[in-house]
Design an enzyme around this catalytic site. Structure first.
Site, PDB file in Angstrom:
ATOM      1  N   ILE A  13       0.638  -0.929   0.078  1.00  9.54           N
ATOM      2  CA  ILE A  13       0.447   0.201   0.218  1.00  9.54           C
ATOM      3  C   ILE A  13       0.839   1.385  -0.054  1.00  9.54           C
ATOM      4  CG2 ILE A  13      -1.310   1.257   0.889  1.00  9.54           C
ATOM      5  CD1 ILE A  13      -3.082  -1.030   2.949  1.00  9.54           C
ATOM      6  N   ASN A  96      -0.677  -6.433  13.990  1.00 11.16           N
ATOM      7  CA  ASN A  96      -0.712  -4.918  13.819  1.00 11.16           C
ATOM      8  C   ASN A  96      -0.545  -4.154  14.591  1.00 11.16           C
ATOM      9  OD1 ASN A  96       0.551  -5.961  10.884  1.00 11.16           O
ATOM     10  ND2 ASN A  96      -1.704  -5.767  10.109  1.00 11.16           N
ATOM     11  N   ILE A 119      -4.272   3.224   8.623  1.00  8.80           N
ATOM     12  CA  ILE A 119      -5.228   2.506   7.010  1.00  8.80           C
ATOM     13  C   ILE A 119      -4.495   0.407   7.543  1.00  8.80           C
ATOM     14  CG2 ILE A 119      -4.448   1.570   5.285  1.00  8.80           C
ATOM     15  CD1 ILE A 119      -4.010   4.221   4.154  1.00  8.80           C
ATOM     16  N   SER A 120      -3.355   1.345   8.824  1.00  8.25           N
ATOM     17  CA  SER A 120      -3.236  -0.622   9.198  1.00  8.25           C
ATOM     18  C   SER A 120      -4.552  -1.070  10.062  1.00  8.25           C
ATOM     19  CB  SER A 120      -2.239  -0.338  10.073  1.00  8.25           C
ATOM     20  OG  SER A 120      -1.379   0.731  10.135  1.00  8.25           O
ATOM     21  N   ASP A 152     -14.003   1.212   1.590  1.00  9.84           N
ATOM     22  CA  ASP A 152     -15.623   0.892   1.583  1.00  9.84           C
ATOM     23  C   ASP A 152     -16.739   1.674   0.495  1.00  9.84           C
ATOM     24  OD1 ASP A 152     -14.603  -1.334   2.959  1.00  9.84           O
ATOM     25  OD2 ASP A 152     -14.734   0.457   5.254  1.00  9.84           O
ATOM     26  N   HIS A 181     -14.885  -0.948   9.643  1.00 12.55           N
ATOM     27  CA  HIS A 181     -14.515  -1.471   8.300  1.00 12.55           C
ATOM     28  C   HIS A 181     -14.185  -3.133   8.499  1.00 12.55           C
ATOM     29  CE1 HIS A 181     -11.613  -0.853   4.919  1.00 12.55           C
ATOM     30  NE2 HIS A 181     -10.805  -0.958   5.513  1.00 12.55           N
TER      31      HIS A 181
END
Length: 336
Positions: A13, A96, A119-120, A152, A181
Site C-alpha cells: 500500500i 499489526n 490504514i493498518s 468501503d 471497517h
C-alpha cells in the site's frame, strides 16, 4: 506548506500511496519511513517526478522515525502485514497491533499535533490503540485521529455504478458507509445512494450487493491467489481521504466523508448518532463527518435507513464493540 508522512512507505500500500501523495500539488514535503532499506530507493524514484513535493526516505537507523515525523502536518499509516488467504482482519491484530502501538508512541512524542490517518488493519482495533497511546502521553485530540474507511465508500460507489450499468458515473456516486471497517461492521446505506439503483432490483439483490461491499477485500485476496490483498485500491482510497484532510487544513469548507472516529470529536453530533443507534456502548464509529481546519468539525446524523439497514446496524454493534475493546485492552493490559 504541508508536510505529509507515510509510515510503511515501502509496502504494497505504501508505495502506490506515496506515489499518489507525491502527485498532489498541495503537498510540499513528503517523508517516507519503513524498516526496510528499499524505502530509500522509493524516495529517490519518486523524487524524479516533476511535482512540488520534496521527498526523503528514512529507516529506523539514526532516529530515522523521529526525523521523518518532525514537523509533520499529516501522517498516514499503512504499516503492517497484508491479509493472506483464510486470514481475517482479526487475525492481523496479533501482528499489526504492536507495529501500530510503537508508531503511535513515536508520533505522540515527536508530532503530537499532526493529523493521523490509520490504514493498518484491523482499523476497528488499531485506531483505539493509537487513541490509548495518545491518552497515555496526554496528547489525544479526537478531532485529529481518523480510521480510513474510504475504500468501503469507493467500493460502494463502483459496485452501484456497475449495477446501474454505467461506470462513467462511479466518481459521482455517493453511498454513505457507516459502522466500522471489517465484515459485518461495514454498513453501506444503499437507501441513501445519490444515484438510484435499477427499478427492478430485488431485496435479494440489495443483500448481495451489501455483502459484496462488506467482503470486497476477499475478492482481491482470492484473485491474487495468496500473493496479497487490496493494495492499489486501498492506496487510492487513502490518498483520496488524505487530500480531503489537506483541503480542509487549507480552509476549504463543506467537505463531508465517512471516517472511523472517536465520538468525543463532536459530542453534540455523537449524541444524535448514539440515539439513532440505540446504544451508548461505542467509543468509536464510522460516521458521516464534516471536516474543518482543526479536523472533525461535525459528526452528522445517520439519517433515515431501511429496515434491512436497521438489521445491519444491530448486527454490527456487538462486533464493533468487541473490536474496539480488543484494541484498548492491548494497550492497557498489565505488563508481565
Amino acid at each position: 506548506m504541508v508536510k505529509a508522512v507515510v509510515l510503511g512507505a515501502a509496502g504494497g500500500i505504501g508505495q502506490p500511496l506515496s506515489l499518489l501523495l507525491k502527485t498532489n500539488p498541495l503537498i510540499s514535503e513528503l517523508s517516507l519511513f519503513d524498516i526496510v532499506p528499499v524505502v530509500f530507493g522509493v524516495a529517490v524514484d519518486l523524487s524524479h517526478i516533476a511535482t512540488p513535493a520534496k521527498v526523503e526516505g528514512f529507516t529506523k537507523d539514526n532516529d530515522g522515525l523521529g526525523k521523518a515525523l518532525k514537523g509533520a502536518d499529516i501522517i498516514v499509516i499503512p504499516a503492517g502485514v497484508p491479509r493472506k488467504p483464510g486470514m481475517t482482519r482479526d487475525d492481523l491484530f496479533k501482528i499489526n497491533a504492536g507495529i501500530v502501538r510503537d508508531l503511535a508512541v513515536a508520533i505522540a512524542t515527536t508530532a503530537p499535533k499532526a493529523f493521523v490517518l490509520v490504514i493498518s488493519n484491523p482499523v476497528n482495533s488499531t485506531v483505539p490503540i493509537v487513541a490509548e497511546i495518545f491518552k497515555q502521553h496526554e496528547v489525544f485530540d479526537p478531532k485529529k485521529l481518523f480510521g480510513v474507511t474510504t475504500l468501503d465508500v469507493v467500493r460502494a460507489s463502483t459496485f452501484v455504478a456497475e449495477k446501474i450499468g454505467d461506470l462513467s458515473v462511479s466518481t459521482a456516486v455517493r453511498v454513505p458507509v457507516i459502522g466500522g471497517h471489517s465484515g459485518v461492521t461495514i454498513i453501506p446505506l444503499l437507501s441513501q445512494s445519490s444515484h438510484s439503483l435499477p427499478a427492478n432490483i430485488t431485496q435479494d439483490d440489495i443483500a448481495a450487493l451489501t455483502n459484496r461491499i462488506q467482503f470486497g477485500g476477499d475478492e482481491v485476496v482470492k484473485a491474487k491467489d495468496g500473493t496479497g490483498s487490496a493494495t492499489l485500491s486501498m492506496a487510492y482510497a487513502g490518498a483520496e481521504f488524505a487530500e480531503k484532510i489537506i483541503r480542509a487544513i487549507k480552509g476549504e469548507v463543506g467537505l463531508v466523508t465517512p471516517s472511523f472516529v472517536h465520538l468525543t470529536s463532536d459530542k453534540s453530533g455523537a449524541e444524535v448518532v448514539k440515539e439513532e443507534l440505540g446504544t451508548n456502548e461505542l467509543e468509536f464509529f464510522s460516521c458521516k463527518v464534516q471536516l474543518g481546519a482543526t479536523g472533525v468539525e461535525k459528526i452528522l446524523p445517520i439519517g433515515e435507513v431501511s429496515s434491512f439497514e436497521e438489521g445491519l446496524i444491530k448486527a454490527a454493534i456487538p462486533e464493533l464493540k468487541g473490536n474496539i475493546e480488543k484494541g484498548t485492552a492491548f494497550v492497557n493490559a498489565p505488563k508481565l
